[in-house]
Enzyme design. Structure first.
Site, short mmCIF file in Angstrom:
data_model
loop_
_atom_site.label_atom_id
_atom_site.label_comp_id
_atom_site.label_asym_id
_atom_site.label_seq_id
_atom_site.Cartn_x
_atom_site.Cartn_y
_atom_site.Cartn_z
N ARG A 201 34.18 51.97 47.72
CA ARG A 201 35.41 51.17 47.82
C ARG A 201 35.87 50.92 46.37
O ARG A 201 35.08 50.48 45.54
CB ARG A 201 35.14 49.82 48.49
CG ARG A 201 36.37 48.91 48.44
CD ARG A 201 36.02 47.45 48.66
NE ARG A 201 35.54 47.17 49.99
CZ ARG A 201 34.72 46.15 50.27
NH1 ARG A 201 34.29 45.35 49.32
NH2 ARG A 201 34.33 45.95 51.51
N ARG B 9 40.96 34.01 45.59
CA ARG B 9 42.25 34.43 46.18
C ARG B 9 43.39 33.67 45.51
O ARG B 9 44.45 34.24 45.26
CB ARG B 9 42.28 34.15 47.70
CG ARG B 9 41.19 34.83 48.49
CD ARG B 9 41.22 36.35 48.47
NE ARG B 9 40.78 37.07 47.32
CZ ARG B 9 39.51 37.40 47.02
NH1 ARG B 9 38.53 37.03 47.76
NH2 ARG B 9 39.25 38.14 45.94
N LYS C 294 40.11 46.35 41.93
CA LYS C 294 40.39 46.09 40.51
C LYS C 294 39.29 45.24 39.88
O LYS C 294 38.97 45.39 38.71
CB LYS C 294 41.75 45.41 40.37
CG LYS C 294 42.91 46.34 40.71
CD LYS C 294 44.26 45.70 40.39
CE LYS C 294 45.39 46.61 40.88
NZ LYS C 294 46.73 45.99 40.68
N ASP D 160 29.31 44.53 48.43
CA ASP D 160 30.38 44.13 47.53
C ASP D 160 29.86 44.13 46.10
O ASP D 160 28.66 43.98 45.87
CB ASP D 160 30.84 42.69 47.86
CG ASP D 160 31.65 42.59 49.15
OD1 ASP D 160 32.03 43.64 49.70
OD2 ASP D 160 31.90 41.45 49.59
N MET D 161 30.77 44.27 45.14
CA MET D 161 30.33 44.21 43.75
C MET D 161 30.70 42.86 43.16
O MET D 161 31.83 42.41 43.31
CB MET D 161 30.98 45.34 42.93
CG MET D 161 30.34 45.53 41.57
SD MET D 161 28.57 45.93 41.64
CE MET D 161 28.62 47.71 41.86
#
Ligand code: FDA
Length: 333
Positions: A201, A306, A204, A142-143
């Protein structure tokens, strides 16, 4: 405090506030003890134990969805915690293989000890990649925020050859990365990664970033996403389009159809608990959809991100808290 006043807070201010709160560890410790937040969290997190996640993965598989598993945790500050997190990934990869589930995991470098030392992080991710190679599993890094991008890409370049040698097919063992359209550097990074045949992947970006490195306006982040998405659809290797944005998804399917890009050459990715209707619709239309399934006890920062993505989620949470307050008030009376 009334709900309408929250609703009128400008979206961006609320997002910045929630993302700031996501980094307050003490609040996280309180939130993880509250029954109300825990109930809300269940919408976005598959459970606290690996067994819970495995059950959720089975249900998703039965609905025709692909999956990737994330063991919650980030910004660890001790070597022991980073090693323990890596061990959990090894056990999870074994369990996925044992239960015949998608062998696909997502991890964060700050969880693997990047903030402690690069050597520790490399060692931990190296162990996970070695196990993934043995088991034919795919590992996605993941970034995180922009300060970690150089280290992330450097580690990917160092460890990727081992994974790619072992598999390198579109669904075999490999190590993939993430590009955030919010970052100004992303078009150049994408070009370089496409040239290196990387599996990317595209998302945004979930972090508050300074205007010196990122687009401040959401419209520009969305426009950058569209441009990168088209570039990846045309030239990328099995790109993952991670978004719940219906306009962008419709644009991707329209371009794929118009240009003869088969659904087998890319996939959509969405988060567990978000837009399940859209996930099902895309599967029924013949597109591949992978759901990002997080589990574990360290859910606080993930959950706050989230909430930040959709102000309505905050209203929902506040309503539950008020309702719970009224009920317990009645009980107390
Ligand atoms: P946008 O925020 O414009 O939302 C589009 C619509 O989707 C909204 O109108 C809303 O209806 C719905 N929606 C979006 N988020 C929602 C939510 N939480 N709850 C309810 N509805 C919601 N980020 C990152 O920085 N590094 C990473 O490695 C990843 N990895 C990743 C993997 C996967 C599979 C996904 C889907 C996302 C990420 N992200 C990420 C997060 C990403 O950067 C972004 O913050 C969210 O996906 C929200 O952006 P959207 O593209 O959905 O668009």
């Amino acid at each position: 405090m009334t709900l309408p006043s929250i609703a009128s807070v400008p979206g961006r201010a609320l997002r910045v506030l929630l993302l700031w709160l996501s980094r307050r560890r003490a609040l996280g410790r309180i939130a993880t003890r509250l029954p109300i937040t825990r109930a809300m969290v269940a919408r976005f997190v598959a459970g606290e134990r690996m067994e819970d996640a495995l059950d959720a993965l089975e249900r998703l598989r039965d609905q025709g969805l692909r999956t990737t598993v994330d063991i919650l945790g980030e910004s660890v500050t001790s070597e022991a915690a980073a090693r323990a997190a890596a061990d959990q990934y090894l056990a999870t990869i074994d369990a996925l293989a044992g239960r015949g589930l998608d062998r696909n995991v997502s991890l964060k470098l700050s969880q693997m000890g990047l903030g402690v030392s690069e050597r520790l992080c490399r060692e931990n991710v190296g162990r996970i990649v070695a196990r993934a190679v043995e088991r034919g599993a795919f590992v996605r890094i993941d970034m995180e925020d922009h300060t970690t991008v150089d280290a992330t890409l450097a580690l990917w370049r160092e460890l990727r050859p081992a994974a790619a040698r072992a598999g390198g097919t579109d669904d075999g063992a490999d190590l993939g990365v993430v590009i955030q359209s919010a970052l100004l550097r992303s078009p150049a990074d994408t070009d370089a990664l496409i040239a290196e045949s990387s599996r990317i992947r595209l998302c945004k970006g979930a972090y508050v970033e300074p205007a010196s490195v990122a687009h401040p306006e959401k419209a520009d982040v969305d426009a950058a996403y569209e441009a990168l998405m088209l570039r990846l659809l045309r030239d990328g290797r099995f790109p993952a389009l991670a978004t719940h944005d219906e306009r962008l998804i419709a644009r991707a399917t329209q371009v794929a159809r118009a240009e003869g890009i088969a659904p087998e050459r890319f996939e959509f990715q969405m988060l567990y608990g978000v837009r399940r209707d859209l996930q099902d619709r895309l599967v029924r239309a013949g597109f591949g959809v992978r759901v990002y399934v997080p589990f574990g006890t360290q859910w606080y920062p993930y959950f706050m991100r989230r909430l930040a993505e959709r102000p309505a989620n905050v209203l929902f949470l506040l309503r539950s808290i008020l309702r719970e307050g009224r009920h317990s008030g009645r009980r107390d009376a």
